[in-house]
Design a protein around this motif. Structure first.
Motif, PDB file in Angstrom:
ATOM      1  N   TYR A 159      -1.927  14.245   9.297  1.00 30.66           N
ATOM      2  CA  TYR A 159      -0.758  13.254   9.360  1.00 30.66           C
ATOM      3  C   TYR A 159      -1.020  11.865   8.980  1.00 30.66           C
ATOM      4  CZ  TYR A 159       3.515  10.721  10.080  1.00 30.66           C
ATOM      5  OH  TYR A 159       4.641   9.959  10.092  1.00 30.66           O
ATOM      6  N   VAL A 160      -2.069  11.456   9.919  1.00 26.22           N
ATOM      7  CA  VAL A 160      -2.472  10.041   9.850  1.00 26.22           C
ATOM      8  C   VAL A 160      -3.300   9.747   8.260  1.00 26.22           C
ATOM      9  CG1 VAL A 160      -3.919   8.338  10.838  1.00 26.22           C
ATOM     10  CG2 VAL A 160      -2.478   9.731  12.394  1.00 26.22           C
ATOM     11  N   ASP A 161      -4.218  10.793   8.269  1.00 26.97           N
ATOM     12  CA  ASP A 161      -4.901  10.313   6.916  1.00 26.97           C
ATOM     13  C   ASP A 161      -4.049  10.449   5.771  1.00 26.97           C
ATOM     14  OD1 ASP A 161      -7.173  10.829   8.227  1.00 26.97           O
ATOM     15  OD2 ASP A 161      -7.382  12.912   7.878  1.00 26.97           O
ATOM     16  N   ILE A 162      -2.952  11.271   5.709  1.00 30.70           N
ATOM     17  CA  ILE A 162      -1.726  11.401   4.505  1.00 30.70           C
ATOM     18  C   ILE A 162      -1.107  10.074   4.480  1.00 30.70           C
ATOM     19  CG2 ILE A 162      -0.061  12.285   3.428  1.00 30.70           C
ATOM     20  CD1 ILE A 162      -1.170  15.246   4.551  1.00 30.70           C
ATOM     21  N   VAL A 163      -0.707   9.704   5.560  1.00 35.58           N
ATOM     22  CA  VAL A 163       0.239   8.317   5.526  1.00 35.58           C
ATOM     23  C   VAL A 163      -0.618   7.314   5.179  1.00 35.58           C
ATOM     24  CG1 VAL A 163       1.545   6.821   7.162  1.00 35.58           C
ATOM     25  CG2 VAL A 163       1.802   9.309   6.983  1.00 35.58           C
ATOM     26  N   GLN A 164      -1.832   7.090   5.797  1.00 37.37           N
ATOM     27  CA  GLN A 164      -2.906   5.764   5.361  1.00 37.37           C
ATOM     28  C   GLN A 164      -3.079   5.895   3.968  1.00 37.37           C
ATOM     29  OE1 GLN A 164      -3.768   3.537   7.138  1.00 37.37           O
ATOM     30  NE2 GLN A 164      -3.174   3.996   9.162  1.00 37.37           N
ATOM     31  N   ILE A 165      -3.257   7.176   3.198  1.00 35.94           N
ATOM     32  CA  ILE A 165      -3.517   7.026   1.773  1.00 35.94           C
ATOM     33  C   ILE A 165      -2.282   6.597   1.056  1.00 35.94           C
ATOM     34  CG2 ILE A 165      -4.011   8.717  -0.194  1.00 35.94           C
ATOM     35  CD1 ILE A 165      -5.448  10.476   1.539  1.00 35.94           C
ATOM     36  N   PHE A 166      -1.274   6.834   1.579  1.00 34.66           N
ATOM     37  CA  PHE A 166       0.110   6.616   0.841  1.00 34.66           C
ATOM     38  C   PHE A 166       0.202   4.854   1.022  1.00 34.66           C
ATOM     39  CE2 PHE A 166       4.436   5.115   1.658  1.00 34.66           C
ATOM     40  CZ  PHE A 166       5.150   5.331   0.322  1.00 34.66           C
ATOM     41  N   MET A 167      -0.100   4.578   2.224  1.00 37.91           N
ATOM     42  CA  MET A 167      -0.038   2.970   2.598  1.00 37.91           C
ATOM     43  C   MET A 167      -0.882   2.272   1.478  1.00 37.91           C
ATOM     44  SD  MET A 167       1.110   2.256   6.412  1.00 37.91           S
ATOM     45  CE  MET A 167      -0.311   3.083   7.022  1.00 37.91           C
ATOM     46  N   PHE A 168      -2.145   2.752   1.379  1.00 35.70           N
ATOM     47  CA  PHE A 168      -3.042   2.082   0.706  1.00 35.70           C
ATOM     48  C   PHE A 168      -2.703   1.982  -1.179  1.00 35.70           C
ATOM     49  CE2 PHE A 168      -5.907   2.572   4.205  1.00 35.70           C
ATOM     50  CZ  PHE A 168      -6.398   1.236   4.423  1.00 35.70           C
ATOM     51  N   LEU A 169      -2.071   3.059  -1.523  1.00 39.29           N
ATOM     52  CA  LEU A 169      -1.905   3.234  -2.609  1.00 39.29           C
ATOM     53  C   LEU A 169      -0.474   2.569  -3.038  1.00 39.29           C
ATOM     54  CD1 LEU A 169      -2.347   7.225  -3.339  1.00 39.29           C
ATOM     55  CD2 LEU A 169      -3.559   5.549  -4.217  1.00 39.29           C
ATOM     56  N   VAL A 170       0.477   2.497  -2.018  1.00 44.21           N
ATOM     57  CA  VAL A 170       1.690   1.580  -2.085  1.00 44.21           C
ATOM     58  C   VAL A 170       1.156   0.141  -2.473  1.00 44.21           C
ATOM     59  CG1 VAL A 170       2.265   1.138   0.031  1.00 44.21           C
ATOM     60  CG2 VAL A 170       4.004   1.492  -1.663  1.00 44.21           C
ATOM     61  N   GLN A 171       0.098  -0.358  -1.890  1.00 46.57           N
ATOM     62  CA  GLN A 171      -0.213  -1.609  -2.016  1.00 46.57           C
ATOM     63  C   GLN A 171      -1.020  -1.708  -3.415  1.00 46.57           C
ATOM     64  OE1 GLN A 171      -2.844  -2.929   1.005  1.00 46.57           O
ATOM     65  NE2 GLN A 171      -1.865  -1.727   2.730  1.00 46.57           N
ATOM     66  N   ILE A 172      -1.641  -0.772  -3.947  1.00 46.36           N
ATOM     67  CA  ILE A 172      -2.237  -1.105  -5.325  1.00 46.36           C
ATOM     68  C   ILE A 172      -1.084  -0.894  -6.474  1.00 46.36           C
ATOM     69  CG2 ILE A 172      -3.788   0.286  -6.977  1.00 46.36           C
ATOM     70  CD1 ILE A 172      -5.600   1.211  -4.624  1.00 46.36           C
ATOM     71  N   THR A 173      -0.282   0.299  -6.332  1.00 45.41           N
ATOM     72  CA  THR A 173       0.942   0.311  -7.417  1.00 45.41           C
ATOM     73  C   THR A 173       1.668  -0.911  -7.113  1.00 45.41           C
ATOM     74  OG1 THR A 173       2.148   1.801  -5.741  1.00 45.41           O
ATOM     75  CG2 THR A 173       0.676   2.650  -7.471  1.00 45.41           C
ATOM     76  N   GLY A 174       2.148  -1.662  -5.987  1.00 44.06           N
ATOM     77  CA  GLY A 174       3.026  -2.566  -5.960  1.00 44.06           C
ATOM     78  C   GLY A 174       2.342  -3.882  -6.639  1.00 44.06           C
ATOM     79  N   ALA A 175       1.221  -3.931  -6.455  1.00 45.63           N
ATOM     80  CA  ALA A 175       0.258  -5.107  -6.889  1.00 45.63           C
ATOM     81  C   ALA A 175       0.338  -5.127  -8.486  1.00 45.63           C
ATOM     82  CB  ALA A 175      -0.881  -5.600  -6.322  1.00 45.63           C
ATOM     83  N   SER A 176       0.367  -3.894  -8.867  1.00 44.18           N
ATOM     84  CA  SER A 176       0.337  -3.520 -10.223  1.00 44.18           C
ATOM     85  C   SER A 176       1.440  -3.688 -10.932  1.00 44.18           C
ATOM     86  CB  SER A 176      -0.301  -2.341 -10.767  1.00 44.18           C
ATOM     87  OG  SER A 176       0.508  -1.292 -10.351  1.00 44.18           O
ATOM     88  N   SER A 177       2.655  -3.329 -10.481  1.00 41.96           N
ATOM     89  CA  SER A 177       3.944  -3.540 -10.861  1.00 41.96           C
ATOM     90  C   SER A 177       4.318  -5.176 -10.903  1.00 41.96           C
ATOM     91  CB  SER A 177       4.970  -2.680  -9.799  1.00 41.96           C
ATOM     92  OG  SER A 177       5.002  -3.481  -8.753  1.00 41.96           O
TER      93      SER A 177
ATOM     94  N   PHE B 215       7.768   4.996  -5.320  1.00 40.36           N
ATOM     95  CA  PHE B 215       7.818   6.484  -5.941  1.00 40.36           C
ATOM     96  C   PHE B 215       6.503   6.954  -6.357  1.00 40.36           C
ATOM     97  CE2 PHE B 215      12.417   6.807  -5.683  1.00 40.36           C
ATOM     98  CZ  PHE B 215      12.532   8.103  -5.316  1.00 40.36           C
ATOM     99  N   LEU B 216       5.953   6.181  -7.098  1.00 38.85           N
ATOM    100  CA  LEU B 216       4.556   6.350  -7.961  1.00 38.85           C
ATOM    101  C   LEU B 216       3.144   6.551  -6.791  1.00 38.85           C
ATOM    102  CD1 LEU B 216       2.999   6.427 -10.488  1.00 38.85           C
ATOM    103  CD2 LEU B 216       2.517   4.120 -10.343  1.00 38.85           C
ATOM    104  N   ALA B 217       3.538   5.688  -5.621  1.00 30.92           N
ATOM    105  CA  ALA B 217       2.374   5.912  -4.577  1.00 30.92           C
ATOM    106  C   ALA B 217       2.631   7.156  -3.956  1.00 30.92           C
ATOM    107  CB  ALA B 217       2.546   4.813  -3.764  1.00 30.92           C
TER     108      ALA B 217
END
Length: 323
Positions: A304-322, A203-205
């Motif tokens: 669409y590819v740019d937005i989804v790739q941004i989301f996937m990189f951000l979810v890796q950052i937020t997931g590691a921080s959580s 959700f944060l990502a």
């Protein structure tokens, strides 16, 4: 015969500018320009002697207003239309109808691109929600890594087929079908990646991605900076990021380094944010380079590819921080 009727002598004709001043010779023609203080005189009939031809008629016209000659020579623009013509706009600087037609076409093109993009994002969010909230699906993906790797294979194959077979003039129905297949494949891959992270991190990502996309879009439509003129720089940036990704994948396959993984994810989010700005300005039509109004499938695909790739990189950052 009187003396005054005799023709002038050689000396008299030579000394007087207009011949014999005592004879009945005509006044010099005005050539369209009246003399200073002297009104134009009507022509005096030339005395025709027996056996002589009459002189040719002289055309007398008012100054600067001869018939058949326009008083002002019009200037022509690049399109061959006189600048004084009312069809090219008035003195207030209003645009011609052709400019408004092209602007309307560009607005319709942008609207079509964002409608397709909105449909793609709705499908992606729905599939990610299934992989995130449905526990049986999430557990199945985590327990079977083959499903995760199969999503990558489907994504790359569909992407290559769509890029190679994209024909702007034959956009329906094959390109739309391939676009739907590609959207499902990328949504499936995004859902499998999201299933490995916490719900709060997803959700944060998602929230950060939405904020970044809105800011980048508003910035691209308001700024005077032209990202499309830096095509070579973006090409080099993509090559460098590809090399960094290959090196990071090789290093992490032998030993997992958390800070290296986070650094790669942060670089990826920044790179795809720049690509999002580049592809957004390609839609506008008032930059150095622009997409054709027939290429709305490619425009929606790039965003669409740019937005989804941004989301996937951000979810890796937020997931590691959580964690």
């Amino acid at each position: 015969m009187l003396k005054t009727d005799l023709p002038p002598s050689y000396e008299e004709s030579r000394n007087h500018p207009y011949g014999n001043p005592h004879g009945n010779y005509p006044q010099p023609p005005g050539y369209g320009f009246p003399a200073y203080g002297i009104p134009p005189q009507p022509p005096v009939p030339y005395p025709v002697q027996p056996g002589m031809q009459p002189p040719p008629a002289v055309r007398h016209c008012p100054a600067f207003h001869c018939p058949g000659v326009p008083p002002i020579i019009p200037t022509y623009g690049p399109s061959g239309v006189p600048r004084s013509s009312p069809s090219t706009g008035d003195a207030e600087g209003f645009a011609s109808p052709g400019a408004w037609d092209s602007r309307a076409i560009r607005h319709a093109f942008i609207q079509k691109v964002y409608l397709i993009l909105a449909a793609q994002l709705i499908v992606t969010v729905a599939i990610v929600a299934v992989f995130t909230f449905v526990d049986p699906v999430r557990s199945f993906v985590v327990q079977n890594p083959a499903v995760y790797w199969a999503s990558f294979a489907i994504y790359f194959v569909t992407y290559i087929v769509l890029v190679c077979c994209e024909k702007p003039r034959r956009v329906f129905p094959w390109n739309l079908i391939l676009l739907c297949v590609f959207t499902l494949a990328m949504s499936y891959m995004t859902g499998t990646i999201s299933s490995y992270y916490d719900t709060k991190a997803v959700f944060l990502a998602l929230l950060i991605t939405a904020v970044v996309c809105v800011i980048v879009t508003v910035f691209c439509f308001q700024t005077k900076v032209d990202f499309t003129s830096c095509t070579g720089l973006f090409c080099v940036l993509a090559m460098v990021f590809l090399v960094i990704g290959i090196v990071t994948a090789i290093v992490l396959s032998f030993q997992y380094v958390p800070w290296l993984h986070m650094l790669y994810a942060a670089i990826g989010a920044i790179v795809y944010t720049l690509f999002l700005a580049y592809h957004t300005q390609l839609l506008m039509g008032n930059r150095a380079y622009a997409l054709s109004p027939e290429e709305y499938i490619y425009g929606a695909l790039a965003l669409y590819v740019d937005i989804v790739q941004i989301f996937m990189f951000l979810v890796q950052i937020t997931g590691a921080s959580s964690e």
